[in-house]
Design a protein around this motif. Structure first.
Motif, mmCIF file in Angstrom:
data_model
loop_
_atom_site.group_PDB
_atom_site.id
_atom_site.type_symbol
_atom_site.label_atom_id
_atom_site.label_comp_id
_atom_site.label_asym_id
_atom_site.label_seq_id
_atom_site.Cartn_x
_atom_site.Cartn_y
_atom_site.Cartn_z
ATOM 1 N N GLY A 82 1.436 12.563 2.808
ATOM 2 C CA GLY A 82 1.453 11.742 4.010
ATOM 3 C C GLY A 82 0.572 10.505 3.892
ATOM 4 N N ILE A 83 -0.655 10.684 3.389
ATOM 5 C CA ILE A 83 -1.557 9.535 3.299
ATOM 6 C C ILE A 83 -1.102 8.551 2.222
ATOM 7 C CG2 ILE A 83 -3.260 10.361 1.595
ATOM 8 C CD1 ILE A 83 -5.426 9.335 3.501
ATOM 9 N N SER A 84 -0.468 9.047 1.166
ATOM 10 C CA SER A 84 0.069 8.160 0.129
ATOM 11 C C SER A 84 1.162 7.273 0.718
ATOM 12 C CB SER A 84 0.630 8.986 -1.034
ATOM 13 O OG SER A 84 -0.377 9.737 -1.664
ATOM 14 N N LEU A 85 2.050 7.881 1.506
ATOM 15 C CA LEU A 85 3.145 7.119 2.119
ATOM 16 C C LEU A 85 2.636 6.158 3.190
ATOM 17 C CD1 LEU A 85 5.821 9.967 2.452
ATOM 18 C CD2 LEU A 85 5.774 8.109 0.773
ATOM 19 N N LEU A 86 1.682 6.627 4.009
ATOM 20 C CA LEU A 86 1.129 5.769 5.056
ATOM 21 C C LEU A 86 0.425 4.556 4.471
ATOM 22 C CD1 LEU A 86 -0.335 8.408 7.548
ATOM 23 C CD2 LEU A 86 1.387 6.684 8.093
ATOM 24 N N ARG A 87 -0.329 4.801 3.395
ATOM 25 C CA ARG A 87 -1.059 3.697 2.748
ATOM 26 C C ARG A 87 -0.094 2.646 2.221
ATOM 27 N NH1 ARG A 87 -3.034 -0.021 1.049
ATOM 28 N NH2 ARG A 87 -4.947 -0.349 -0.140
ATOM 29 N N GLU A 88 1.003 3.088 1.614
ATOM 30 C CA GLU A 88 2.015 2.154 1.116
ATOM 31 C C GLU A 88 2.657 1.397 2.281
ATOM 32 O OE1 GLU A 88 2.973 1.727 -2.238
ATOM 33 O OE2 GLU A 88 1.156 2.883 -2.587
ATOM 34 N N TRP A 89 2.917 2.105 3.371
ATOM 35 C CA TRP A 89 3.578 1.508 4.535
ATOM 36 C C TRP A 89 2.679 0.469 5.193
ATOM 37 C CZ3 TRP A 89 3.465 3.129 10.133
ATOM 38 C CH2 TRP A 89 4.475 2.487 10.863
ATOM 39 N N PHE A 90 1.389 0.784 5.337
ATOM 40 C CA PHE A 90 0.463 -0.159 5.961
ATOM 41 C C PHE A 90 0.367 -1.455 5.169
ATOM 42 C CE2 PHE A 90 -2.050 3.427 8.198
ATOM 43 C CZ PHE A 90 -1.196 3.342 9.295
ATOM 44 N N ASP A 91 0.454 -1.356 3.846
ATOM 45 C CA ASP A 91 0.425 -2.565 3.024
ATOM 46 C C ASP A 91 1.622 -3.467 3.312
ATOM 47 O OD1 ASP A 91 -1.958 -2.353 1.698
ATOM 48 O OD2 ASP A 91 -1.142 -1.343 -0.051
ATOM 49 N N GLN A 92 2.734 -2.844 3.711
ATOM 50 C CA GLN A 92 3.949 -3.598 3.987
ATOM 51 C C GLN A 92 3.932 -4.246 5.368
ATOM 52 O OE1 GLN A 92 6.347 -4.064 1.664
ATOM 53 N NE2 GLN A 92 5.071 -2.860 0.259
ATOM 54 N N ILE A 93 3.334 -3.578 6.366
ATOM 55 C CA ILE A 93 3.442 -4.053 7.749
ATOM 56 C C ILE A 93 2.173 -4.734 8.280
ATOM 57 C CG2 ILE A 93 5.138 -2.260 8.278
ATOM 58 C CD1 ILE A 93 2.918 -0.834 9.871
#
Length: 203
Positions: A82-93
């Protein structure tokens, strides 16, 4: 209902921790544990932070599955994902933030400290040093906040060559704040969690 409440706190913890790590990264600061190791590798590798964080944490699950129970391990693995995906997502948005370094280190320390506390106190972990800290806390009664601070500070010292002295000092301030929050508000959810799952499995 209790399970939904725990999952909600874990998710909130993952979001807060991911935001804290993003602030660190945006200001060329680093953290301890597997998050810090992943940051160091991200300077040297084309792989993303999220991918490296997931890979670095995998060996620690051998300790977890043997010493802390399968349900805790599964929960922790889901949190790592979850934190791996969230971290990637935050970089995008979320665009890169530009804050005062002192403020950035304090804010990230608060976010990570509160976030990790939510995760740990509700039957999960963020892998790596957190698993080690929980294990030592349970087995030897050494406060997990102290374990995290010592291990994280050692990792920061290894990162000096990459981030420099000033960034390292601000990073240690972040670790100190986060570790104090984690140590002060700790609970021991593992045994409760395993007992609940044992009861459910025999129901």
């Amino acid at each position: 209902m209790d399970l939904i409440k725990k999952l909600s706190f874990v998710l909130m913890g993952l979001i807060l921790t991911s935001l804290g790590i993003k602030i660190l990264s945006d200001h060329h600061l680093t953290f301890g544990g597997t998050a810090g190791i992943s940051t160091i590798f991200s300077f040297l590798s084309p792989l993303s932070w999220g991918t490296l964080f997931f890979i670095v944490n995998l060996p620690f699950f051998l300790i977890s599955i043997r010493e802390l129970g399968k349900w805790f391990t599964i929960s922790s693995l889901l949190s790592i994902t979850g934190i791996s995906l969230l971290r990637e997502w935050f970089d995008q948005i979320i665009p890169a933030l530009e804050l005062n370094m002192l403020f950035a280190s304090i804010l990230s320390g608060l976010l990570i400290g509160i976030g990790v506390t939510f995760v740990l106190n509700n039957g999960s972990s963020l892998g790596g040093i957190h698993i080690l800290g929980l294990y030592i806390d349970m087995k030897y009664r050494i406060n997990r906040g102290i374990v995290l601070f010592v291990c994280d500070s050692m990792i920061i010292l290894l990162a000096l060559a990459l981030v420099g002295w000033l960034s390292a000092l601000f990073s240690i301030l972040c670790i100190f704040i986060a570790s104090n929050i984690i140590g002060r508000y700790k609970k021991s959810p593992i045994k409760e969690m395993d007992q609940e799952n044992t009861i459910n499995s025999h129901a």
